[in-house]
Design a protein around this motif. Structure first.
Motif, mmCIF file in Angstrom:
data_model
loop_
_atom_site.group_PDB
_atom_site.id
_atom_site.type_symbol
_atom_site.label_atom_id
_atom_site.label_comp_id
_atom_site.label_asym_id
_atom_site.label_seq_id
_atom_site.Cartn_x
_atom_site.Cartn_y
_atom_site.Cartn_z
ATOM 1 N N TYR A 97 1.168 -0.950 -0.061
ATOM 2 C CA TYR A 97 -0.024 0.391 0.064
ATOM 3 C C TYR A 97 0.776 1.125 -0.216
ATOM 4 C CZ TYR A 97 -4.348 -3.238 0.746
ATOM 5 O OH TYR A 97 -4.992 -3.924 0.638
ATOM 6 N N LEU A 98 0.472 2.304 -0.800
ATOM 7 C CA LEU A 98 0.698 3.583 -1.279
ATOM 8 C C LEU A 98 0.549 3.902 0.476
ATOM 9 C CD1 LEU A 98 0.021 4.394 -4.281
ATOM 10 C CD2 LEU A 98 1.794 3.477 -3.676
ATOM 11 N N PRO A 99 1.916 5.442 1.087
ATOM 12 C CA PRO A 99 1.683 5.909 1.751
ATOM 13 C C PRO A 99 0.052 6.622 2.331
ATOM 14 C CG PRO A 99 3.550 6.489 1.796
ATOM 15 C CD PRO A 99 3.403 6.111 0.033
ATOM 16 N N SER A 100 -0.552 6.767 0.773
ATOM 17 C CA SER A 100 -1.740 7.614 1.033
ATOM 18 C C SER A 100 -3.081 6.534 1.407
ATOM 19 C CB SER A 100 -1.937 7.900 -0.574
ATOM 20 O OG SER A 100 -2.125 7.095 -0.771
ATOM 21 N N GLY A 101 -2.565 5.487 1.361
ATOM 22 C CA GLY A 101 -3.466 3.774 2.149
ATOM 23 C C GLY A 101 -4.362 2.946 0.410
ATOM 24 N N GLU A 102 -4.206 3.815 -0.518
ATOM 25 C CA GLU A 102 -4.248 3.255 -1.822
ATOM 26 C C GLU A 102 -3.232 2.092 -2.152
ATOM 27 O OE1 GLU A 102 -5.272 6.287 -5.231
ATOM 28 O OE2 GLU A 102 -3.350 7.199 -3.990
ATOM 29 N N SER A 103 -3.959 0.791 -2.722
ATOM 30 C CA SER A 103 -3.270 -0.336 -3.115
ATOM 31 C C SER A 103 -3.075 -0.347 -4.432
ATOM 32 C CB SER A 103 -4.368 -1.488 -2.632
ATOM 33 O OG SER A 103 -4.305 -2.835 -3.783
ATOM 34 N N VAL A 104 -1.147 -1.033 -3.940
ATOM 35 C CA VAL A 104 -0.598 -0.961 -5.660
ATOM 36 C C VAL A 104 -1.034 -1.980 -6.439
ATOM 37 C CG1 VAL A 104 1.503 -1.612 -6.419
ATOM 38 C CG2 VAL A 104 1.516 -0.306 -4.846
ATOM 39 N N ASN A 105 -1.989 -2.927 -6.653
ATOM 40 C CA ASN A 105 -2.073 -4.057 -6.784
ATOM 41 C C ASN A 105 -3.504 -3.503 -7.315
ATOM 42 O OD1 ASN A 105 -0.478 -6.100 -6.842
ATOM 43 N ND2 ASN A 105 -1.630 -6.940 -4.655
ATOM 44 N N SER A 106 -4.131 -2.776 -6.817
ATOM 45 C CA SER A 106 -5.963 -2.073 -7.371
ATOM 46 C C SER A 106 -5.305 -1.144 -8.565
ATOM 47 C CB SER A 106 -6.202 -1.472 -6.329
ATOM 48 O OG SER A 106 -6.833 -2.431 -5.580
ATOM 49 N N LEU A 107 -4.171 -0.419 -8.105
ATOM 50 C CA LEU A 107 -3.280 0.767 -9.326
ATOM 51 C C LEU A 107 -3.226 0.157 -10.382
ATOM 52 C CD1 LEU A 107 -2.160 3.082 -6.565
ATOM 53 C CD2 LEU A 107 -4.270 3.859 -8.138
ATOM 54 N N ALA A 108 -2.294 -0.702 -10.693
ATOM 55 C CA ALA A 108 -1.939 -1.841 -11.442
ATOM 56 C C ALA A 108 -3.293 -2.230 -12.528
ATOM 57 C CB ALA A 108 -1.351 -2.444 -10.692
ATOM 58 N N GLN A 109 -3.856 -2.900 -11.740
ATOM 59 C CA GLN A 109 -5.653 -4.094 -12.039
ATOM 60 C C GLN A 109 -6.612 -2.745 -12.785
ATOM 61 O OE1 GLN A 109 -7.532 -5.805 -8.774
ATOM 62 N NE2 GLN A 109 -5.680 -7.417 -8.586
ATOM 63 N N GLY A 110 -5.478 -1.634 -12.565
ATOM 64 C CA GLY A 110 -7.086 0.028 -13.313
ATOM 65 C C GLY A 110 -6.149 0.256 -14.115
ATOM 66 N N ILE A 111 -4.992 -0.205 -14.495
ATOM 67 C CA ILE A 111 -4.081 0.818 -15.946
ATOM 68 C C ILE A 111 -3.630 0.479 -16.684
ATOM 69 C CG2 ILE A 111 -1.475 0.175 -15.339
ATOM 70 C CD1 ILE A 111 -0.982 3.112 -15.159
ATOM 71 N N ALA A 112 -4.078 0.969 -18.052
ATOM 72 C CA ALA A 112 -3.934 0.620 -18.911
ATOM 73 C C ALA A 112 -2.527 -0.107 -19.278
ATOM 74 C CB ALA A 112 -4.851 1.633 -20.589
ATOM 75 N N THR A 113 -2.156 -1.204 -20.308
ATOM 76 C CA THR A 113 -1.018 -0.818 -20.212
ATOM 77 C C THR A 113 -0.119 -0.712 -21.843
ATOM 78 O OG1 THR A 113 -2.468 -3.110 -22.225
ATOM 79 C CG2 THR A 113 -1.897 -3.164 -19.551
ATOM 80 N N ASN A 114 -1.495 0.374 -22.380
ATOM 81 C CA ASN A 114 -0.598 1.095 -23.212
ATOM 82 C C ASN A 114 0.564 0.584 -24.544
ATOM 83 O OD1 ASN A 114 -1.319 3.122 -22.483
ATOM 84 N ND2 ASN A 114 -0.653 4.301 -21.247
ATOM 85 N N GLY A 115 0.297 -1.090 -24.710
ATOM 86 C CA GLY A 115 1.086 -2.000 -25.706
ATOM 87 C C GLY A 115 2.008 -2.277 -25.066
ATOM 88 N N MET A 116 2.567 -2.663 -23.908
ATOM 89 C CA MET A 116 3.213 -2.628 -23.137
ATOM 90 C C MET A 116 3.596 -4.477 -23.196
ATOM 91 S SD MET A 116 4.894 -0.998 -19.430
ATOM 92 C CE MET A 116 3.900 -2.327 -18.207
ATOM 93 N N ILE A 117 5.003 -4.914 -23.182
ATOM 94 C CA ILE A 117 5.485 -6.138 -23.286
ATOM 95 C C ILE A 117 5.965 -6.770 -22.349
ATOM 96 C CG2 ILE A 117 6.551 -8.106 -24.791
ATOM 97 C CD1 ILE A 117 4.914 -6.063 -27.790
ATOM 98 N N LYS A 118 5.762 -7.736 -21.845
ATOM 99 C CA LYS A 118 6.599 -7.884 -20.261
ATOM 100 C C LYS A 118 6.949 -9.495 -21.884
ATOM 101 C CE LYS A 118 4.862 -10.149 -17.070
ATOM 102 N NZ LYS A 118 4.856 -11.050 -16.058
ATOM 103 N N GLN A 119 9.885 -9.109 -21.114
ATOM 104 C CA GLN A 119 10.349 -9.526 -21.719
ATOM 105 C C GLN A 119 11.092 -10.676 -21.260
ATOM 106 O OE1 GLN A 119 11.600 -7.563 -24.903
ATOM 107 N NE2 GLN A 119 9.466 -7.860 -25.035
ATOM 108 N N GLY A 120 10.738 -10.616 -20.014
ATOM 109 C CA GLY A 120 11.836 -11.888 -19.589
ATOM 110 C C GLY A 120 12.281 -11.314 -18.241
ATOM 111 N N LYS A 121 13.147 -11.849 -17.479
ATOM 112 C CA LYS A 121 13.542 -11.665 -16.246
ATOM 113 C C LYS A 121 15.294 -11.082 -16.092
ATOM 114 C CE LYS A 121 11.796 -12.848 -12.034
ATOM 115 N NZ LYS A 121 10.805 -12.035 -11.638
ATOM 116 N N LEU A 122 15.246 -10.333 -15.123
ATOM 117 C CA LEU A 122 16.575 -9.907 -15.007
ATOM 118 C C LEU A 122 17.290 -10.737 -13.644
ATOM 119 C CD1 LEU A 122 15.841 -6.329 -14.483
ATOM 120 C CD2 LEU A 122 17.528 -7.739 -16.809
ATOM 121 N N SER A 123 18.767 -10.969 -13.902
ATOM 122 C CA SER A 123 19.617 -11.534 -12.711
ATOM 123 C C SER A 123 19.492 -10.642 -11.717
ATOM 124 C CB SER A 123 20.647 -12.722 -13.235
ATOM 125 O OG SER A 123 21.224 -11.948 -14.019
ATOM 126 N N TYR A 124 20.204 -11.096 -11.037
ATOM 127 C CA TYR A 124 20.569 -10.600 -9.778
ATOM 128 C C TYR A 124 21.471 -11.277 -8.825
ATOM 129 C CZ TYR A 124 16.312 -11.476 -6.794
ATOM 130 O OH TYR A 124 15.752 -11.555 -6.434
#
Length: 164
Positions: A137-164
């Motif tokens: 949750y953000l300091p404002s009390g908003e859920s990151v998951n809820s915000l993410a579910q409500g946002i348009a992807t604008n054609g964004m594409i998942k590419q893969g994972k990074l190593s660390y």
């Protein structure tokens, strides 16, 4: 120790390589440890569209550094990668490292605004952030998951994972 969420982005000079090298550099920050790293996403630029698409990711970093010390360290990593700071807010970048969240703190000064001022409107921040967090949750009390579910992807594409 504080958990900081860092946004990573690049659209110049082999962007995927720039982001991977930034993760490697962040993994070497003293008194800090990477907890998780999102997948890499290919996204459209926010500003002028006459530039290449961006590679973006988000990582969680547990750190003893203050927010300003972390900012200084991240800017040093950007500078080492060859980042040139210009007036154009949404121009092409070799490397962009942003503190998205720093614990549950709200910070507003001339150098740093946390939570990041545009995070709620940016799919390339919210979707990778939601991928690596559960019930954040953000300091404002908003859920990151809820915000993410409500946002348009604008054609964004998942590419893969990074190593660390």
């Amino acid at each position: 120790m504080t958990i900081a969420y860092i946004g990573l982005g690049s659209n110049l000079s082999e962007p995927a390589k720039q982001v991977q090298q930034a993760v490697a550099a962040i993994s070497n920050i003293a008194n800090s440890q990477i907890q998780s790293v999102s997948s890499v996403y290919l996204s459209k630029p926010m500003g002028p569209q006459d530039q290449d698409d961006y590679i973006n990711a988000v990582l969680a970093l547990e750190t003893k550094l203050s927010a300003i010390e972390l900012l200084d360290t991240l800017q040093s990593i950007e500078n080492s990668a060859g980042r040139v700071r210009k007036e154009n807010r949404w121009g092409a970048r070799i490397l962009d490292l942003d503190i998205i969240l720093y614990g549950n703190e709200v910070i507003e000064n001339e150098r740093l605004t946390v939570p990041h001022y545009g995070m709620k409107e940016r799919e390339f921040v919210l979707l990778p952030l939601a991928e690596i967090t559960e019930d954040l949750y953000l300091p404002s009390g908003e859920s990151v998951n809820s915000l993410a579910q409500g946002i348009a992807t604008n054609g964004m594409i998942k590419q893969g994972k990074l190593s660390y």
